[in-house]
Design a protein around this motif. Structure first.
Motif, short mmCIF file in Angstrom:
data_model
loop_
_atom_site.label_atom_id
_atom_site.label_comp_id
_atom_site.label_asym_id
_atom_site.label_seq_id
_atom_site.Cartn_x
_atom_site.Cartn_y
_atom_site.Cartn_z
N LYS A 545 36.57 26.26 35.25
CA LYS A 545 36.49 27.70 35.03
C LYS A 545 36.01 28.43 36.28
O LYS A 545 35.42 27.83 37.18
CB LYS A 545 35.53 28.02 33.87
N ARG A 546 36.25 29.72 36.31
CA ARG A 546 35.68 30.55 37.37
C ARG A 546 34.16 30.54 37.23
O ARG A 546 33.61 30.60 36.13
CB ARG A 546 36.21 31.98 37.25
N ASP A 628 38.95 39.87 38.12
CA ASP A 628 38.99 40.13 36.68
C ASP A 628 40.23 40.92 36.34
O ASP A 628 40.92 41.46 37.20
CB ASP A 628 37.76 40.94 36.23
N GLU A 629 40.54 40.99 35.06
CA GLU A 629 41.58 41.89 34.61
C GLU A 629 41.11 43.33 34.85
O GLU A 629 39.92 43.64 34.69
CB GLU A 629 41.86 41.67 33.11
N ASP A 694 44.04 28.79 42.86
CA ASP A 694 44.66 29.75 41.96
C ASP A 694 44.51 29.24 40.53
O ASP A 694 45.12 28.24 40.13
CB ASP A 694 46.14 29.91 42.32
N LEU A 695 43.68 29.93 39.74
CA LEU A 695 43.42 29.48 38.37
C LEU A 695 44.67 29.54 37.50
O LEU A 695 44.90 28.67 36.66
CB LEU A 695 42.30 30.31 37.75
N LYS A 696 45.49 30.59 37.69
CA LYS A 696 46.69 30.70 36.88
C LYS A 696 47.64 29.53 37.16
O LYS A 696 48.21 28.94 36.25
CB LYS A 696 47.39 32.03 37.16
N LYS A 697 47.78 29.22 38.44
CA LYS A 697 48.64 28.10 38.81
C LYS A 697 48.07 26.78 38.29
O LYS A 697 48.81 25.92 37.78
CB LYS A 697 48.79 28.05 40.34
N ARG A 699 46.09 26.37 35.68
CA ARG A 699 46.25 26.31 34.23
C ARG A 699 47.69 25.99 33.86
O ARG A 699 47.96 25.24 32.91
CB ARG A 699 45.82 27.63 33.60
N ALA A 700 48.66 26.56 34.59
CA ALA A 700 50.07 26.28 34.33
C ALA A 700 50.37 24.80 34.56
O ALA A 700 51.09 24.17 33.78
CB ALA A 700 50.95 27.15 35.21
N GLU A 701 49.80 24.24 35.63
CA GLU A 701 50.01 22.81 35.91
C GLU A 701 49.39 21.95 34.82
O GLU A 701 49.98 20.95 34.40
CB GLU A 701 49.41 22.46 37.27
N GLU A 703 48.86 22.87 31.70
CA GLU A 703 49.67 23.05 30.49
C GLU A 703 50.95 22.23 30.57
O GLU A 703 51.36 21.60 29.58
CB GLU A 703 50.01 24.54 30.32
#
Length: 818
Positions: A545-546, A628-629, A694-697, A699-701, A703
């Motif tokens: 996590k961040r 953050d968003e 990159d957290l999004k990347k 998490r995609a990996e 998943e």
């Protein structure tokens, strides 16, 4: 599952034998004596006991290359490969300095333990002459890390089977009785090859035991800043070992002053920097004088020259890399220095303390012991007003202020009862309470709460109990077994712990607390190394996590000045790596002005550095957008972060926030909405974004990996189902008389038995049958064979006979099991 790049690796060759020589040079080389081996005079090798078997003769075949075994090499990242090469070169005397000791000073989280284990295993299994360079290794570490080192060797990296195959024993000594220590040390000194993991305290007590039998060939000191004072009994005991191969591991080689740095260098390579007196005259005084704000140009120039000269010497055997290397492997991190205003009650008590006659006498030349006692009293007040009252009795200096505490907050000394704890009486506690409440209600994040005072940890524990938050507490009273259990429970994703309460001195070193991703350092330490150690507990390998690091500081009072003092000490650490050392922002006289209070100032530190921040040239890169968003509650900061500055120092390049509403942390923004003038709140924030993967990347990996694993599991399950169907349709002659299997039933506790069942010497694969489907008596008995009268239906047996039969079957089954 490890990433793909961790499985593909290049061979790491640490040393290759020289090319064979010809002619006269070859004859001269053959006549010259070989390099001293383990146990020879002038080496740090093991000295065999009188009754020990003779060492085998040197092999006649030429030496082979020394390389790191593949099972370790596959996990080494690039900076760790460089580190292992550095350690090998130093320990084998291949670098350009007079010694075999070295200091691995990487920041916390860069894998100093793995690098040390790699070189330990390599030296104990290989050597430049074809034999192991070392037979006996001692790993000295804090008592809390003994079991961690043992598991890293036996379970995680090398494994017990490999160690046994090489004849290497691993012996761990921690919290043992004297008789047990004697036995384990005797095992180490009489064994042909062994690794002894021992705490600093145990070694100091039993140092005389190491003067008999096999001696130490390699010494590894973890958390080696424990050796910063060369005159302590522990440092002297370890220094008495005859080995020259010494590896010191410390993420903070310079803590308070250059003389402590000298002690560590002197331990690693004795006399390399001369005597302590010579070092002070030649390096320490000119370097420190050149860093003072009132230094002349000539003094600054001389200080820089001496600093550069010292750096060139020590860089031969000191390797230091910062944790910016982790940005490719770990999530991003946000560090916030949160300046909090004190509550009205704290402000009143603080003023009354400063205005007292006793304090005025202290400021004008009181005894040192009384000054330190008063400073600690003020620090406790800043944490929470209840800490200056113990069972209704005021701490020294607050006798005239104790009446300001509300009656309902003071415990009854006669009954010993404890009132309900009110966090809003303290400015920092009020912010912490709201931060914890918001995060608990809105996410699965978990906290590590760090303090220098066990009394503050007690209040945190009371707050968690009142709120119904599950927590655990690690301080100096915890045994090693209990520490291990708490860490494992906190790091378990299925565990229910929300807060891990940690004493910075008892547990700030070596712990891996990746179960939490938010860490609060509730009070600063005089020694910045202690805070750095504690802050590194969550941003480590395995964190998904961040990460958020909150350093809570009471604004414009003694606590913020302690933090300012930390910044000046951090400037010394650059000398160890020959980095540019900035001029100290604060003079010595200003740092001693601890008892003044700048009431109403949001941040005393910001007032000092804002001119430097205005004058700093903008860097071309930096965190352009919020991590953050986007949120409508987020405002623009007072000053954006300038590039990617260091975590230590460079505060004028951090982002500056006059309120928490502009910080890139929704939880902190929401927590300050409930602050008031009476309870205090956030007055100023310094924030720093630290790069990460990159957290999004990522998490995609992850998943995609889960989906791929699910497909494989489904295919495997389908194949097993088809195999069971084919087996059940087959009618083997040996089991043609067996009755059909009973239908599957739900197993107790959801557990199933997938083991084949044996009947009459043949295995019948029943598949995953529930345990109680087989029953207490085992599988069903075969039906009677056809014969005369078989068609005649027998009368059902009586209940008594059925019961008797069941007992007989049970008895037969028990006999079989026996």
């Amino acid at each position: 599952m490890p990433a793909e790049e961790e499985y593909t690796f290049e061979e790491l060759v640490l040393w290759r034998p020289p090319e064979p020589e010809t002619g006269e040079s070859a004859a001269a080389a053959a006549a010259s004596p070989p390099a001293p081996a383990d146990g020879a005079e002038g080496s740090d090798a093991a000295v065999p006991a009188p009754d020990a078997p003779a060492a085998p003769a040197a092999p006649e075949t030429p030496a082979t290359a020394v390389s790191v075994d593949g099972f370790l090499c596959r996990w080494l990242r690039e900076h760790q490969r460089e580190g292992v090469q550095f350690l090998f070169d130093c320990c084998m005397g291949l670098r350009d300095f007079d010694g075999m000791g070295c200091i691995l000073a990487d920041d916390m989280g860069l894998g100093k333990t793995l690098q040390s284990i790699a070189i330990l295993w390599t030296l104990m299994t290989q050597g430049m002459d074809g034999r192991p360079a070392v037979t006996h290794t001692i790993v000295a570490c804090p008592v809390s890390l003994v079991t961690n080192w043992e598991s890293e060797l036996n379970t995680k990296w090398i494994k017990e089977a490999r160690l046994r195959a090489k004849g290497i024993q691993v012996i761990a000594v921690a919290e043992a009785k004297k008789e047990d220590v004697l036995k384990m040390v005797r095992r180490f000194t009489t064994s042909p090859s062994a690794v002894l993991i021992i705490s600093y305290e145990t070694f100091r007590i039993h140092q005389k035991l190491f003067k008999k039998g096999q001696q130490c060939g390699l010494l590894i000191c973890d958390e080696a800043h424990r050796l910063k004072n060369k005159d302590t009994k522990t440092a002297q005991a370890l220094a008495s070992l005859p080995t020259r191969k010494r590896i010191l591991l410390s993420g903070t080689p310079i803590q308070n002053a250059l003389d402590e740095f000298y002690s560590m260098v002197h331990f690693a390579n004795p006399d390399l920097l001369g005597s302590e007196k010579d070092f002070c005259r030649q390096y320490q005084r000119p370097i420190l004088r050149g860093r003072e704000p009132d230094a002349t140009d000539k003094e600054r120039e001389r200080g820089e020259t001496k600093s550069s000269e010292l750096g060139k010497i020590v860089n031969q055997f000191i390797l230091r890399r910062t944790n910016t290397l982790l940005s490719k492997h770990l999530p991003p991190k946000l560090v916030c220095v949160v300046c909090c205003s004190m509550s009205q009650l704290q402000t009143q008590m603080y003023r009354q303390f400063l205005d007292s006659k006793a304090t005025r006498l202290l400021v004008n030349g009181g005894k040192q012991s009384m000054v330190l006692e008063s400073i600690n009293s003020l620090r406790k007040l800043i944490n929470h007003p209840l800490l200056v009252s113990e069972k209704g009795k005021a701490s020294k200096g607050f006798e005239d202020a104790i009446h300001l505490l509300p009656d309902e907050t003071i415990s009854d000394r006669r009954s010993g009862s404890r009132p309900v704890f009110d966090p809003s009486l303290g400015g920092k506690f009020s912010v912490l309470h709201q931060l914890l409440r918001y995060v608990k209600a809105t996410s699965s994040d978990r906290f590590v709460l760090v303090s220098n005072f066990t009394s503050t940890l007690e209040l945190m524990e009371r707050m968690c109990m009142q709120e119904g938050w599950k927590s655990c507490r690690l301080d100096g009273s915890c045994s090693i077994k209990k520490r291990t259990q708490m860490v494992e429970e906190f790091n378990d994703p299925r565990g229910g712990l929300f807060c891990f309460l940690l004493s910075s001195k008892a547990g700030g070193c070596g712990l891996n607390l990746i179960g939490g991703n938010r860490l609060v350092m509730f009070d600063p330490d005089w020694n910045p190394a202690n805070d750095k150690q504690a802050a590194a507990r969550v941003w480590r390998d395995g964190q998904k996590k961040r990460v958020f690091i909150y350093r809570m500081i009471a604004a414009s009072c003694i606590e913020e000045k302690i933090f300012e003092r930390q910044l000046s000490k951090e400037g010394l650490s650059g000398i160890a790596t020959n980095e540019d050392v900035e001029v100290s922002t604060f003079s010595s006289s200003q740092l001693r002005d601890l008892f003044s209070y700048h009431e109403g100032v949001p941040s005393h530190l910001y007032d000092k550095i804002k001119d430097d921040a205005d004058a700093a040239e903008r860097a071309p890169d930096g965190p352009a957008n919020s991590l953050d968003e986007p949120s409508p509650s987020q405002e623009a900061p007072l000053r954006q972060q300038n590039g990617w500055p260091k975590e230590t120092g460079d505060m004028h390049l951090w982002a500056h926030h006059s309120t928490a509403s502009s910080v890139d942390d929704e939880a902190l923004r929401r927590a300050t909405r409930h602050s008031s003038e009476e309870s205090g709140g956030v007055s100023f924030v310094f924030s720093l974004h630290v790069k990460g993967k990159d957290l999004k990347k990522a998490r995609a990996e992850e998943e995609e990996e889960r989906r791929r694993q699910a497909v494989e599991d489904a295919e495997l399950a389908a194949k097993e189902k088809e195999a069971r169907r084919l087996q059940s349709s087959a009618t083997p002659s040996s089991s043609s008389s067996l009755p059909p299997l009973p239908p599957p039933a739900t197993a107790l506790g959801g557990k199933e038995n997938s083991q084949p069942v044996t009947l009459g010497g043949s295995k019948l694969a029943f598949g995953k049958r529930p345990l109680h489907a087989l029953g207490r008596r085992g599988p069903a008995l075969p039906a009677p064979k056809a014969g005369p009268g078989a068609a005649k239906q027998r009368a059902p047996p009586s209940k008594a006979k059925a019961k008797q039969r069941r007992r007989a079957v049970d008895s037969d089954e028990e006999s079989e099991e026996e």
